[in-house]
Design a protein around this motif. Sequence first.
Motif, PDB file in Angstrom:
ATOM      1  N   ALA A  38       0.815  -1.219   0.000  1.00 43.45           N
ATOM      2  CA  ALA A  38       0.000   0.000   0.000  1.00 43.45           C
ATOM      3  C   ALA A  38       0.847   1.265   0.000  1.00 43.45           C
ATOM      4  N   MET A  39       2.091   1.174   0.496  1.00 48.51           N
ATOM      5  CA  MET A  39       2.951   2.355   0.609  1.00 48.51           C
ATOM      6  C   MET A  39       4.377   2.018   0.219  1.00 48.51           C
ATOM      7  N   GLU A  40       5.045   3.010  -0.305  1.00 48.95           N
ATOM      8  CA  GLU A  40       6.466   2.861  -0.610  1.00 48.95           C
ATOM      9  C   GLU A  40       7.245   2.791   0.715  1.00 48.95           C
ATOM     10  N   PRO A  41       8.305   1.998   0.773  1.00 48.03           N
ATOM     11  CA  PRO A  41       9.056   1.835   2.027  1.00 48.03           C
ATOM     12  C   PRO A  41       9.570   3.150   2.642  1.00 48.03           C
ATOM     13  N   GLU A  42       9.934   4.090   1.813  1.00 47.01           N
ATOM     14  CA  GLU A  42      10.471   5.360   2.330  1.00 47.01           C
ATOM     15  C   GLU A  42       9.386   6.243   2.955  1.00 47.01           C
ATOM     16  N   MET A  43       8.122   5.878   2.832  1.00 46.08           N
ATOM     17  CA  MET A  43       7.028   6.682   3.380  1.00 46.08           C
ATOM     18  C   MET A  43       6.723   6.367   4.854  1.00 46.08           C
ATOM     19  N   PHE A  44       7.274   5.285   5.373  1.00 46.54           N
ATOM     20  CA  PHE A  44       6.913   4.899   6.735  1.00 46.54           C
ATOM     21  C   PHE A  44       7.502   5.835   7.783  1.00 46.54           C
ATOM     22  N   LYS A  45       8.720   6.267   7.611  1.00 49.42           N
ATOM     23  CA  LYS A  45       9.313   7.184   8.594  1.00 49.42           C
ATOM     24  C   LYS A  45       8.560   8.514   8.646  1.00 49.42           C
ATOM     25  N   PRO A  46       8.301   9.168   7.503  1.00 42.63           N
ATOM     26  CA  PRO A  46       7.595  10.448   7.593  1.00 42.63           C
ATOM     27  C   PRO A  46       6.122  10.343   8.012  1.00 42.63           C
ATOM     28  N   THR A  47       5.546   9.151   7.938  1.00 40.26           N
ATOM     29  CA  THR A  47       4.135   9.001   8.321  1.00 40.26           C
ATOM     30  C   THR A  47       3.976   8.377   9.711  1.00 40.26           C
ATOM     31  N   LYS A  48       5.074   8.273  10.440  1.00 36.86           N
ATOM     32  CA  LYS A  48       5.040   7.645  11.764  1.00 36.86           C
ATOM     33  C   LYS A  48       4.060   8.356  12.710  1.00 36.86           C
ATOM     34  N   GLY A  49       4.051   9.665  12.726  1.00 38.09           N
ATOM     35  CA  GLY A  49       3.140  10.414  13.585  1.00 38.09           C
ATOM     36  C   GLY A  49       1.688  10.221  13.186  1.00 38.09           C
ATOM     37  N   MET A  50       1.436  10.204  11.888  1.00 43.35           N
ATOM     38  CA  MET A  50       0.078   9.984  11.395  1.00 43.35           C
ATOM     39  C   MET A  50      -0.414   8.584  11.795  1.00 43.35           C
ATOM     40  N   ALA A  51       0.456   7.601  11.660  1.00 46.40           N
ATOM     41  CA  ALA A  51       0.091   6.235  12.024  1.00 46.40           C
ATOM     42  C   ALA A  51      -0.183   6.128  13.529  1.00 46.40           C
ATOM     43  N   ALA A  52       0.616   6.818  14.336  1.00 50.72           N
ATOM     44  CA  ALA A  52       0.395   6.803  15.786  1.00 50.72           C
ATOM     45  C   ALA A  52      -0.972   7.396  16.117  1.00 50.72           C
ATOM     46  N   ASN A  53      -1.354   8.433  15.408  1.00 51.03           N
ATOM     47  CA  ASN A  53      -2.677   9.027  15.608  1.00 51.03           C
ATOM     48  C   ASN A  53      -3.773   8.012  15.268  1.00 51.03           C
ATOM     49  N   GLN A  54      -3.605   7.292  14.181  1.00 51.40           N
ATOM     50  CA  GLN A  54      -4.564   6.241  13.818  1.00 51.40           C
ATOM     51  C   GLN A  54      -4.609   5.163  14.893  1.00 51.40           C
ATOM     52  N   GLY A  55      -3.452   4.818  15.441  1.00 52.83           N
ATOM     53  CA  GLY A  55      -3.393   3.823  16.502  1.00 52.83           C
ATOM     54  C   GLY A  55      -4.178   4.263  17.719  1.00 52.83           C
ATOM     55  N   LEU A  56      -4.072   5.548  18.041  1.00 55.36           N
ATOM     56  CA  LEU A  56      -4.810   6.089  19.178  1.00 55.36           C
ATOM     57  C   LEU A  56      -6.322   5.933  18.957  1.00 55.36           C
ATOM     58  N   TYR A  57      -6.776   6.209  17.746  1.00 54.24           N
ATOM     59  CA  TYR A  57      -8.198   6.024  17.434  1.00 54.24           C
ATOM     60  C   TYR A  57      -8.608   4.559  17.585  1.00 54.24           C
ATOM     61  N   ASN A  58      -7.730   3.643  17.210  1.00 55.22           N
ATOM     62  CA  ASN A  58      -8.029   2.221  17.417  1.00 55.22           C
ATOM     63  C   ASN A  58      -8.143   1.911  18.903  1.00 55.22           C
ATOM     64  N   GLY A  59      -7.360   2.605  19.708  1.00 54.29           N
ATOM     65  CA  GLY A  59      -7.466   2.442  21.152  1.00 54.29           C
ATOM     66  C   GLY A  59      -8.827   2.866  21.675  1.00 54.29           C
ATOM     67  N   PHE A  60      -9.378   3.934  21.110  1.00 54.27           N
ATOM     68  CA  PHE A  60     -10.716   4.371  21.511  1.00 54.27           C
ATOM     69  C   PHE A  60     -11.758   3.314  21.137  1.00 54.27           C
TER      70      PHE A  60
END
Length: 122
Positions: A38-60
Motif C-alpha cells: 500500500a505504501m512505498e518503504p520510504e514513506m513509513f518514517k515520515p508518516t510515523k506520527g500519522m500512524a500513531a494518531n490512527q493507533g490512538l483512534y483504534n485504542g478508543f
Amino acid sequence: MEIIAKVLIGIVAVEHIYILWMEMFAWETKGKETFKEAMEPEMFKPTKGMAANQGLYNGFLVAGLIWSLFIQDPEWSKNVAIFFLGCVAVAGIFGALTASKKIFFVQACPALIALAFVIFGM
C-alpha cells in the motif's frame, strides 16, 4: 448466542489492540511489513506520527468494545456494542477502499460478523 457475541466482541477488541500497537509503536517495522503493497518503504518514517494518531483512534474503539462487555444493562450493552462494532466496520470498509482491500477481510468482516451476533443474539 449472547456468549458467542461477547466472545466475538472480545476478538475484535484484541485485534484492535494489535493494530494500536503496530500503528503506535511498530509502524516502521511491522507496519512496513503489513502495508508493503500500500505504501512505498520510504514513506513509513515520515508518516510515523500519522500512524500513531490512527493507533490512538483504534485504542478508543478498543475502549468502547471492552466497555460494552462490562455494562450490566443488556439493552445499553447491546447499543454500545453496536455503535463501536459499526465504527470498526466503517473504518474497515473505508480502509479497504483507500489503502488495501485486505483490510476489509481483516478488520471489517470480523466486526460485521460480531455485529450480526450482537443484533440477533443479545
